[in-house]
Design a protein around this motif. Structure first.
Motif, short mmCIF file in Angstrom:
data_model
loop_
_atom_site.label_atom_id
_atom_site.label_comp_id
_atom_site.label_asym_id
_atom_site.label_seq_id
_atom_site.Cartn_x
_atom_site.Cartn_y
_atom_site.Cartn_z
N ARG A 1 33.12 26.15 64.31
CA ARG A 1 31.70 26.50 64.32
C ARG A 1 31.48 27.97 63.99
O ARG A 1 30.57 28.33 63.23
CB ARG A 1 31.09 26.18 65.69
CG ARG A 1 30.86 24.70 65.96
CD ARG A 1 29.96 24.50 67.16
NE ARG A 1 30.54 25.04 68.37
CZ ARG A 1 31.36 24.38 69.19
NH1 ARG A 1 31.72 23.14 68.89
NH2 ARG A 1 31.81 24.95 70.29
N ALA A 2 32.32 28.82 64.56
CA ALA A 2 32.19 30.25 64.28
C ALA A 2 32.44 30.56 62.81
O ALA A 2 31.75 31.40 62.20
CB ALA A 2 33.15 31.04 65.17
N ARG B 1 32.03 28.40 60.29
CA ARG B 1 30.89 27.86 59.52
C ARG B 1 29.75 28.87 59.50
O ARG B 1 29.14 29.13 58.46
CB ARG B 1 30.39 26.55 60.16
CG ARG B 1 31.18 25.32 59.82
CD ARG B 1 30.39 24.07 60.18
NE ARG B 1 31.24 22.90 60.11
CZ ARG B 1 31.82 22.33 61.15
NH1 ARG B 1 31.65 22.84 62.36
NH2 ARG B 1 32.58 21.26 61.00
N GLU B 2 29.44 29.42 60.66
CA GLU B 2 28.33 30.38 60.76
C GLU B 2 28.64 31.63 59.94
O GLU B 2 27.77 32.12 59.20
CB GLU B 2 28.09 30.74 62.22
CG GLU B 2 26.95 31.71 62.42
CD GLU B 2 26.69 32.00 63.90
OE1 GLU B 2 25.91 32.95 64.17
OE2 GLU B 2 27.24 31.29 64.76
N ARG B 3 29.86 32.13 60.08
CA ARG B 3 30.22 33.36 59.36
C ARG B 3 30.25 33.16 57.86
O ARG B 3 29.83 34.03 57.08
CB ARG B 3 31.57 33.85 59.88
CG ARG B 3 32.22 34.95 59.08
CD ARG B 3 31.38 36.22 58.99
NE ARG B 3 32.09 37.22 58.21
CZ ARG B 3 32.18 37.21 56.87
NH1 ARG B 3 31.56 36.26 56.17
NH2 ARG B 3 32.86 38.16 56.24
N ARG C 1 28.58 30.81 56.28
CA ARG C 1 27.30 30.20 55.90
C ARG C 1 27.51 28.84 55.22
O ARG C 1 26.95 28.54 54.16
CB ARG C 1 26.50 31.13 54.99
CG ARG C 1 26.16 32.45 55.67
CD ARG C 1 25.32 33.36 54.78
NE ARG C 1 25.01 34.60 55.46
CZ ARG C 1 24.29 35.59 54.92
NH1 ARG C 1 23.82 35.46 53.68
NH2 ARG C 1 24.05 36.69 55.61
N ASP D 1 27.74 24.44 56.01
CA ASP D 1 27.31 23.41 56.96
C ASP D 1 28.45 22.41 57.20
O ASP D 1 29.55 22.57 56.67
CB ASP D 1 26.04 22.70 56.47
CG ASP D 1 26.23 21.99 55.13
OD1 ASP D 1 27.36 21.50 54.86
OD2 ASP D 1 25.26 21.92 54.35
#
Length: 365
Positions: free
Chosen positions: A237-238, A240-242, A244, A246
């Motif tokens: 998850r980290a 994916r966020e970093r 960008r 999905d």
């Protein structure tokens, strides 16, 4: 006289003070050579660990010595031969390089006291027992143990804790001890992973999808309380966020299952085949559970699963190397070490005016 990070003299040396603090990196381990003869004792030690295989000891002993150790060493030796280098085992060479770079980085940060940085292997040599005893002889009185497993599992970090506890039992005066339990969501570590992937994409272009393949464990272990699966998903998850991305662009799977018991899913080998069958032509794979490249990344992913992907209709499975001894990993681990050793004078910044060391956190490059 100035302290030296490379001091290795015995405790009580008349010319130099004894080393007061140490950092012990611990990785999984490796056989000494890519031969069945060398692989057999390594596998015997690894698979005899009740943290790894928790079946009743008498039953597992019969299976291990009656079947597995008669067949698997030659198969594993063949796999090791595919990745062995002139310098030796990639895991051993990479772990030693990482240890040396971390030692240099801590020296660059100029802590106030001498620090010893050493490497141990949970299975094989140099053993945790040997290295802790050696650090004790060198005068280490404060010791930080850093298992090179970003995500905690009883099968990996938990086993290191067992080995450390066993080693301390033999010491009349054990050192003060701290342990890094995990660093799966550490901000500097996530940044190092993201930069590694981005830099790889900048050179090679970006594939159709990114797959994060973590080492698997039996599902039963998770039901018994092992946090490993949750920590793998938190790392994903980290990232994916970093990055960008999905959940359709960055996927998660689990590799290296053995036996008939149900392991964490989805399985990596099944996933790469499914993606190829669904029309994915270029698949990028990273393994954020491995600090250093080893058999599971170089042979299982980059070779075996590449073949599975091609056979199922894909064009190219591209393995993105582990962080190894890259500056980003070295700096992230140095920051981790300094955070976990706050309050120990040896890790405090030595002020230019020679005043008392400061205890505020270090700022890395």
């Amino acid at each position: 006289m100035p302290h030296s990070l490379d001091y290795t003299g015995p405790a009580g040396d008349s010319d130099d003070p004894p080393v007061q603090a140490g950092v012990l990196l611990v990785n999984l381990g490796t056989p000494e050579a890519p031969t069945a003869k060398a692989v057999r004792p390594y596998l015997a030690e690894f698979l005899s660990d009740s943290r790894v295989i928790d079946y009743p000891r008498w039953l597992w002993w019969l299976v291990l010595h009656g079947v597995i150790l008669r067949v698997r060493p030659s198969r594993s030796a063949h796999a090791y031969q595919r990745i062995w280098t002139p310098q030796g085992s990639p895991l051993r060479v990479g772990s030693e390089a990482l240890t040396a770079r971390l030692r240099e980085e801590l020296q660059r940060l100029r802590p106030a006291g001498p620090i010893r940085v050493a490497l141990a292997m949970r299975y094989g040599e140099p053993s945790v027992q040997h290295q802790i005893e050696q650090l004790q002889r060198e005068g280490v009185r404060r010791l930080l143990v850093l298992p090179l497993y970003p995500q905690y599992s009883a099968t990996s970090t938990g086993s290191v804790l067992d080995a450390v506890a066993d080693a301390l039992k033999s010491l009349r005066w054990p050192p003060e001890l701290r342990i890094v339990n995990d660093y799966h969501d550490d901000a500097a570590h996530i940044e190092a992973l993201a930069l590694s992937i981005e830099r790889w994409w900048a050179v090679h272009g970006r594939g159709d999808k990114l797959l994060l393949s973590f080492h698997g464990i039996p599902e039963r272990y998770v039901r018994l309380g092992d946090p490993y699966q949750d920590q793998c998903q938190a790392t994903a998850r980290a990232l994916r966020e970093r990055l960008r991305l999905d959940e359709t662009q960055l996927l998660v799977s689990f590799q290296s299952r053995v036996g008939r018991e149900r392991w964490l899913q989805p399985y990596t080998d099944a996933t790469v085949r499914e993606l190829a069958g669904a029309g994915i032509k270029t698949l990028d794979v990273a393994c954020p559970g491995f600090a250093v490249d080893c058999l599971e990344t170089l042979e299982e992913i980059a070779m075996q699963n590449h073949e599975f992907f091609r056979a199922a209709g894909g064009s190219e499975l591209r393995y993105i190397p582990a962080l190894n001894d890259t500056p980003a990993q070295v700096e992230s681990l140095a920051k981790l070490v300094l955070r976990h050793t706050q309050g120990w004078d040896e890790f405090a910044i030595e002020s230019p005016a020679g005043n008392r060391p400061r205890q505020e956190p270090f700022t890395l490059r």
